[in-house]
Motif scaffolding. Structure first.
Motif, PDB file in Angstrom:
ATOM      1  N   PRO A  30       0.831  -1.210   0.000  1.00 49.84           N
ATOM      2  CA  PRO A  30       0.000   0.000   0.000  1.00 49.84           C
ATOM      3  C   PRO A  30       0.868   1.265   0.000  1.00 49.84           C
ATOM      4  O   PRO A  30       1.901   1.318   0.669  1.00 49.84           O
ATOM      5  N   HIS A  31       0.459   2.268  -0.781  1.00 49.52           N
ATOM      6  CA  HIS A  31       1.189   3.526  -0.806  1.00 49.52           C
ATOM      7  C   HIS A  31       0.562   4.565   0.121  1.00 49.52           C
ATOM      8  O   HIS A  31       1.145   5.624   0.328  1.00 49.52           O
ATOM      9  N   LEU A  32      -0.589   4.272   0.664  1.00 52.11           N
ATOM     10  CA  LEU A  32      -1.226   5.118   1.668  1.00 52.11           C
ATOM     11  C   LEU A  32      -1.903   4.222   2.692  1.00 52.11           C
ATOM     12  O   LEU A  32      -2.496   3.199   2.335  1.00 52.11           O
ATOM     13  N   ARG A  33      -1.829   4.641   3.947  1.00 56.29           N
ATOM     14  CA  ARG A  33      -2.588   3.971   4.996  1.00 56.29           C
ATOM     15  C   ARG A  33      -2.733   4.982   6.127  1.00 56.29           C
ATOM     16  O   ARG A  33      -1.737   5.513   6.616  1.00 56.29           O
ATOM     17  N   PHE A  34      -3.995   5.250   6.516  1.00 55.87           N
ATOM     18  CA  PHE A  34      -4.240   6.234   7.562  1.00 55.87           C
ATOM     19  C   PHE A  34      -5.623   6.017   8.160  1.00 55.87           C
ATOM     20  O   PHE A  34      -6.461   5.316   7.596  1.00 55.87           O
ATOM     21  N   GLU A  37     -11.567   9.739  10.783  1.00 53.45           N
ATOM     22  CA  GLU A  37     -12.757   9.594  11.606  1.00 53.45           C
ATOM     23  C   GLU A  37     -12.767   8.195  12.212  1.00 53.45           C
ATOM     24  O   GLU A  37     -11.817   7.833  12.872  1.00 53.45           O
ATOM     25  N   ASP A  38     -13.784   7.386  11.969  1.00 51.84           N
ATOM     26  CA  ASP A  38     -13.881   6.059  12.586  1.00 51.84           C
ATOM     27  C   ASP A  38     -13.525   4.917  11.646  1.00 51.84           C
ATOM     28  O   ASP A  38     -13.907   3.773  11.894  1.00 51.84           O
ATOM     29  N   ALA A  91     -13.797  20.270   2.149  1.00 51.70           N
ATOM     30  CA  ALA A  91     -13.314  20.096   3.509  1.00 51.70           C
ATOM     31  C   ALA A  91     -11.851  19.667   3.456  1.00 51.70           C
ATOM     32  O   ALA A  91     -11.332  19.331   2.390  1.00 51.70           O
ATOM     33  N   GLN A  92     -11.211  19.687   4.617  1.00 52.35           N
ATOM     34  CA  GLN A  92      -9.819  19.252   4.730  1.00 52.35           C
ATOM     35  C   GLN A  92      -9.773  17.878   5.382  1.00 52.35           C
ATOM     36  O   GLN A  92     -10.486  17.624   6.351  1.00 52.35           O
ATOM     37  N   GLY A  93      -8.934  17.004   4.835  1.00 52.62           N
ATOM     38  CA  GLY A  93      -8.724  15.682   5.400  1.00 52.62           C
ATOM     39  C   GLY A  93      -7.248  15.404   5.530  1.00 52.62           C
ATOM     40  O   GLY A  93      -6.421  16.273   5.251  1.00 52.62           O
ATOM     41  N   PRO A  94      -6.894  14.188   5.920  1.00 54.02           N
ATOM     42  CA  PRO A  94      -5.483  13.852   6.123  1.00 54.02           C
ATOM     43  C   PRO A  94      -4.621  13.976   4.873  1.00 54.02           C
ATOM     44  O   PRO A  94      -3.428  14.215   4.976  1.00 54.02           O
ATOM     45  N   THR A  95      -5.227  13.824   3.689  1.00 58.36           N
ATOM     46  CA  THR A  95      -4.428  13.855   2.459  1.00 58.36           C
ATOM     47  C   THR A  95      -4.552  15.167   1.692  1.00 58.36           C
ATOM     48  O   THR A  95      -3.841  15.364   0.714  1.00 58.36           O
ATOM     49  N   GLU A 110     -16.128  11.221  -5.139  1.00 58.58           N
ATOM     50  CA  GLU A 110     -15.280  12.010  -4.256  1.00 58.58           C
ATOM     51  C   GLU A 110     -14.126  12.567  -5.087  1.00 58.58           C
ATOM     52  O   GLU A 110     -13.480  11.823  -5.834  1.00 58.58           O
ATOM     53  N   TYR A 111     -13.862  13.859  -4.962  1.00 58.46           N
ATOM     54  CA  TYR A 111     -12.732  14.511  -5.625  1.00 58.46           C
ATOM     55  C   TYR A 111     -11.780  15.016  -4.547  1.00 58.46           C
ATOM     56  O   TYR A 111     -12.212  15.638  -3.576  1.00 58.46           O
ATOM     57  N   VAL A 112     -10.493  14.742  -4.728  1.00 58.14           N
ATOM     58  CA  VAL A 112      -9.487  15.101  -3.738  1.00 58.14           C
ATOM     59  C   VAL A 112      -8.332  15.824  -4.415  1.00 58.14           C
ATOM     60  O   VAL A 112      -7.841  15.384  -5.456  1.00 58.14           O
ATOM     61  N   GLN A 113      -7.910  16.930  -3.819  1.00 61.37           N
ATOM     62  CA  GLN A 113      -6.664  17.585  -4.224  1.00 61.37           C
ATOM     63  C   GLN A 113      -5.660  17.301  -3.119  1.00 61.37           C
ATOM     64  O   GLN A 113      -5.784  17.809  -2.006  1.00 61.37           O
ATOM     65  N   TRP A 114      -4.689  16.426  -3.422  1.00 63.98           N
ATOM     66  CA  TRP A 114      -3.707  16.024  -2.435  1.00 63.98           C
ATOM     67  C   TRP A 114      -2.826  17.179  -2.003  1.00 63.98           C
ATOM     68  O   TRP A 114      -2.588  18.131  -2.759  1.00 63.98           O
ATOM     69  N   LYS A 115      -2.282  17.070  -0.808  1.00 69.19           N
ATOM     70  CA  LYS A 115      -1.239  17.980  -0.353  1.00 69.19           C
ATOM     71  C   LYS A 115      -0.053  17.840  -1.319  1.00 69.19           C
ATOM     72  O   LYS A 115       0.197  16.742  -1.836  1.00 69.19           O
TER      73      LYS A 115
END
Length: 124
Positions: A30-34, A37-38, A91-95, A110-115
């Motif tokens: 895995p290249h991400l794991r976090f 929330e729950d 909203a802001q999330g971990p990534t 879901e659309y995400v703009q990574w850090k």
């Protein structure tokens, strides 16, 4: 504005049980794991596994896929110009920054703009 990566979303009750067959199929770890929330989230290849109890999953917005984009504001402008409704966020999330949108045809994405540092680590 560009789409950088697209993930198929998989829902699971146990991330540690969900990942091993994907590791073997994809041929990578895995290249991400976090935690978010729950739930726990793991990304491997083009899969995004979201793991948690049914109650935890029910509290999260639903989407059929996760799309990583270079500019979330531009994506929101394009989507709304085509009749999409933002159902959660931005909203802001971990990534990074994210939103959920219901397209005019009813599909939810879901659309995400990574850090920047995450984008450089995974996309480059």
């Amino acid at each position: 504005m560009a789409i950088l990566k697209t993930y198929a979303r998989l829902w699971s009750e146990d991330l540690d049980k969900a990942l091993p067959p994907l590791v073997e199929l994809v041929g990578a770890d895995p290249h991400l794991r976090f935690e978010f929330e729950d739930v726990e989230v793991g990304a491997i290849g083009d899969f995004l596994v979201i793991a948690g109890t049914a109650d935890a999953a029910a509290r999260l917005p639903r989407g059929t896929t996760t799309v990583i984009v270079s500019d979330l504001d531009q994506v929101q402008t394009v989507l709304t110009s085509h009749g999409a409704e933002v159902t959660f966020g931005p909203a802001q999330g971990p990534t990074g920054s994210y939103l959920f949108a219901r397209h005019a045809d009813g599909s939810e994405v879901e659309y995400v703009q990574w850090k920047p540092e995450l984008e450089a680590q995974i996309i480059m």
